[in-house]
Design a protein around this motif. Sequence first.
Motif, PDB file in Angstrom:
ATOM      1  N   THR A  41      59.040   7.093 -37.933  1.00 22.69           N
ATOM      2  CA  THR A  41      60.382   6.837 -37.984  1.00 22.69           C
ATOM      3  C   THR A  41      60.472   5.619 -38.897  1.00 22.69           C
ATOM      4  O   THR A  41      59.916   4.660 -38.474  1.00 22.69           O
ATOM      5  CB  THR A  41      61.300   7.413 -37.108  1.00 22.69           C
ATOM      6  N   LEU A  42      61.998   5.516 -39.292  1.00 22.97           N
ATOM      7  CA  LEU A  42      62.133   4.250 -39.869  1.00 22.97           C
ATOM      8  C   LEU A  42      62.574   3.208 -38.673  1.00 22.97           C
ATOM      9  O   LEU A  42      62.189   2.165 -38.751  1.00 22.97           O
ATOM     10  CB  LEU A  42      63.688   4.407 -40.835  1.00 22.97           C
ATOM     11  N   VAL A  43      63.283   3.776 -37.539  1.00 26.37           N
ATOM     12  CA  VAL A  43      63.448   2.849 -36.388  1.00 26.37           C
ATOM     13  C   VAL A  43      62.131   2.361 -35.798  1.00 26.37           C
ATOM     14  O   VAL A  43      62.033   1.386 -35.324  1.00 26.37           O
ATOM     15  CB  VAL A  43      64.215   3.837 -35.226  1.00 26.37           C
ATOM     16  N   GLU A  44      61.199   3.376 -35.755  1.00 24.64           N
ATOM     17  CA  GLU A  44      59.736   3.047 -35.214  1.00 24.64           C
ATOM     18  C   GLU A  44      59.104   1.814 -36.110  1.00 24.64           C
ATOM     19  O   GLU A  44      58.622   0.814 -35.683  1.00 24.64           O
ATOM     20  CB  GLU A  44      58.775   4.164 -35.129  1.00 24.64           C
ATOM     21  N   ILE A  45      59.197   1.987 -37.307  1.00 30.04           N
ATOM     22  CA  ILE A  45      58.591   1.030 -38.300  1.00 30.04           C
ATOM     23  C   ILE A  45      59.446  -0.370 -38.257  1.00 30.04           C
ATOM     24  O   ILE A  45      58.722  -1.373 -37.964  1.00 30.04           O
ATOM     25  CB  ILE A  45      58.662   1.434 -39.740  1.00 30.04           C
ATOM     26  N   LYS A  46      60.594  -0.292 -38.135  1.00 30.91           N
ATOM     27  CA  LYS A  46      61.328  -1.392 -37.890  1.00 30.91           C
ATOM     28  C   LYS A  46      61.183  -2.156 -36.592  1.00 30.91           C
ATOM     29  O   LYS A  46      60.787  -3.416 -36.267  1.00 30.91           O
ATOM     30  CB  LYS A  46      62.882  -1.238 -37.855  1.00 30.91           C
ATOM     31  N   LYS A  47      60.867  -1.393 -35.422  1.00 33.30           N
ATOM     32  CA  LYS A  47      60.526  -1.956 -34.143  1.00 33.30           C
ATOM     33  C   LYS A  47      58.953  -2.608 -34.302  1.00 33.30           C
ATOM     34  O   LYS A  47      58.756  -3.589 -33.718  1.00 33.30           O
ATOM     35  CB  LYS A  47      60.437  -0.956 -32.931  1.00 33.30           C
ATOM     36  N   ILE A  48      58.204  -2.119 -34.773  1.00 32.10           N
ATOM     37  CA  ILE A  48      56.765  -2.445 -35.129  1.00 32.10           C
ATOM     38  C   ILE A  48      56.864  -3.869 -35.957  1.00 32.10           C
ATOM     39  O   ILE A  48      56.295  -4.752 -35.491  1.00 32.10           O
ATOM     40  CB  ILE A  48      55.877  -1.468 -35.669  1.00 32.10           C
ATOM     41  N   HIS A  49      57.544  -3.655 -36.948  1.00 29.49           N
ATOM     42  CA  HIS A  49      57.656  -4.970 -37.625  1.00 29.49           C
ATOM     43  C   HIS A  49      58.239  -6.293 -36.965  1.00 29.49           C
ATOM     44  O   HIS A  49      58.037  -7.281 -36.658  1.00 29.49           O
ATOM     45  CB  HIS A  49      58.472  -4.610 -38.958  1.00 29.49           C
ATOM     46  N   LYS A  50      59.367  -5.737 -36.447  1.00 31.40           N
ATOM     47  CA  LYS A  50      60.392  -6.995 -35.728  1.00 31.40           C
ATOM     48  C   LYS A  50      59.741  -7.543 -34.546  1.00 31.40           C
ATOM     49  O   LYS A  50      59.502  -8.558 -34.374  1.00 31.40           O
ATOM     50  CB  LYS A  50      61.609  -6.519 -35.315  1.00 31.40           C
ATOM     51  N   PHE A  51      59.110  -6.670 -33.598  1.00 31.62           N
ATOM     52  CA  PHE A  51      58.586  -7.068 -32.333  1.00 31.62           C
ATOM     53  C   PHE A  51      57.204  -7.387 -32.203  1.00 31.62           C
ATOM     54  O   PHE A  51      56.613  -8.244 -31.439  1.00 31.62           O
ATOM     55  CB  PHE A  51      58.700  -5.951 -31.407  1.00 31.62           C
ATOM     56  N   ILE A  52      56.299  -6.787 -33.261  1.00 23.26           N
ATOM     57  CA  ILE A  52      54.827  -7.304 -33.419  1.00 23.26           C
ATOM     58  C   ILE A  52      54.295  -7.825 -34.333  1.00 23.26           C
ATOM     59  O   ILE A  52      53.568  -8.741 -34.329  1.00 23.26           O
ATOM     60  CB  ILE A  52      54.111  -6.090 -33.054  1.00 23.26           C
ATOM     61  N   PHE A  53      54.803  -7.621 -35.729  1.00 18.81           N
ATOM     62  CA  PHE A  53      54.102  -8.223 -36.870  1.00 18.81           C
ATOM     63  C   PHE A  53      55.199  -8.641 -37.874  1.00 18.81           C
ATOM     64  O   PHE A  53      55.167  -8.111 -38.911  1.00 18.81           O
ATOM     65  CB  PHE A  53      53.174  -7.057 -37.569  1.00 18.81           C
ATOM     66  N   PRO A  54      56.266  -9.360 -37.483  1.00 17.41           N
ATOM     67  CA  PRO A  54      57.373 -10.069 -38.372  1.00 17.41           C
ATOM     68  C   PRO A  54      56.616 -10.786 -39.453  1.00 17.41           C
ATOM     69  O   PRO A  54      57.419 -10.528 -40.762  1.00 17.41           O
ATOM     70  CB  PRO A  54      58.132 -10.661 -37.202  1.00 17.41           C
ATOM     71  N   GLU A  55      55.597 -11.305 -39.453  1.00 21.75           N
ATOM     72  CA  GLU A  55      55.025 -12.054 -40.601  1.00 21.75           C
ATOM     73  C   GLU A  55      54.571 -11.286 -41.691  1.00 21.75           C
ATOM     74  O   GLU A  55      54.162 -11.899 -42.788  1.00 21.75           O
ATOM     75  CB  GLU A  55      53.989 -13.194 -40.020  1.00 21.75           C
ATOM     76  N   TYR A  56      54.331 -10.136 -41.319  1.00 17.97           N
ATOM     77  CA  TYR A  56      53.633  -9.194 -42.331  1.00 17.97           C
ATOM     78  C   TYR A  56      54.538  -8.308 -43.144  1.00 17.97           C
ATOM     79  O   TYR A  56      55.692  -7.787 -42.565  1.00 17.97           O
ATOM     80  CB  TYR A  56      52.598  -8.260 -41.930  1.00 17.97           C
ATOM     81  N   ASP A  57      54.539  -7.888 -44.380  1.00 12.46           N
ATOM     82  CA  ASP A  57      55.152  -7.228 -45.381  1.00 12.46           C
ATOM     83  C   ASP A  57      55.051  -5.754 -44.616  1.00 12.46           C
ATOM     84  O   ASP A  57      53.996  -5.383 -44.689  1.00 12.46           O
ATOM     85  CB  ASP A  57      54.432  -7.359 -46.896  1.00 12.46           C
ATOM     86  N   LEU A  58      56.156  -5.294 -44.859  1.00 14.10           N
ATOM     87  CA  LEU A  58      55.963  -3.481 -44.440  1.00 14.10           C
ATOM     88  C   LEU A  58      55.097  -2.806 -45.209  1.00 14.10           C
ATOM     89  O   LEU A  58      54.381  -1.895 -44.948  1.00 14.10           O
ATOM     90  CB  LEU A  58      57.396  -2.815 -44.465  1.00 14.10           C
ATOM     91  N   GLN A  59      55.089  -3.032 -46.764  1.00 12.16           N
ATOM     92  CA  GLN A  59      54.084  -2.336 -47.514  1.00 12.16           C
ATOM     93  C   GLN A  59      52.613  -2.588 -47.066  1.00 12.16           C
ATOM     94  O   GLN A  59      51.973  -1.788 -46.981  1.00 12.16           O
ATOM     95  CB  GLN A  59      54.212  -2.643 -49.019  1.00 12.16           C
ATOM     96  N   TYR A  60      52.425  -3.705 -46.664  1.00 11.52           N
ATOM     97  CA  TYR A  60      51.087  -4.091 -46.138  1.00 11.52           C
ATOM     98  C   TYR A  60      50.708  -3.235 -44.966  1.00 11.52           C
ATOM     99  O   TYR A  60      49.595  -2.729 -44.666  1.00 11.52           O
ATOM    100  CB  TYR A  60      50.796  -5.640 -45.969  1.00 11.52           C
ATOM    101  N   LEU A  61      51.567  -3.622 -43.950  1.00 13.24           N
ATOM    102  CA  LEU A  61      51.494  -2.983 -42.478  1.00 13.24           C
ATOM    103  C   LEU A  61      51.187  -1.495 -42.734  1.00 13.24           C
ATOM    104  O   LEU A  61      50.381  -0.833 -42.073  1.00 13.24           O
ATOM    105  CB  LEU A  61      52.711  -3.201 -41.694  1.00 13.24           C
TER     106      LEU A  61
END
Length: 68
Positions: A41-61
Motif C-alpha cells: 500500500t502507499l502507507v507501507e511504501i512511505k513507512k519503508i522509505h521514511k524509516f528504513i531507506f530514506p536515502e534511496y529513491d522510491l522508483q529504485y526501491l
Amino acid sequence: MLVNLKNLITDRNITYKDLANLLNLTEKTVYSKISEKTDFTLVEIKKIHKFIFPEYDLQYLFASDKTA
C-alpha cells in the motif's frame, strides 16, 4: 520480485520479521509483497522509505524485475 528492496534488506541484515513489525503485517504477507504476489500500500511504501531507506529513491526501491 522487488529485487532492489530485497537486496537492501539482506545487505542491512533486516529480517522479514523486522519489516513485518514495522508494517503491522505477517512475515508471510511481507514475503508475498516483496515477491509481487500482492502489492504494498502507499502507507507501507512511505513507512519503508521514511524509516528504513530514506536515502534511496522510491522508483529504485520498488523497481520490479518483471518484464512489461
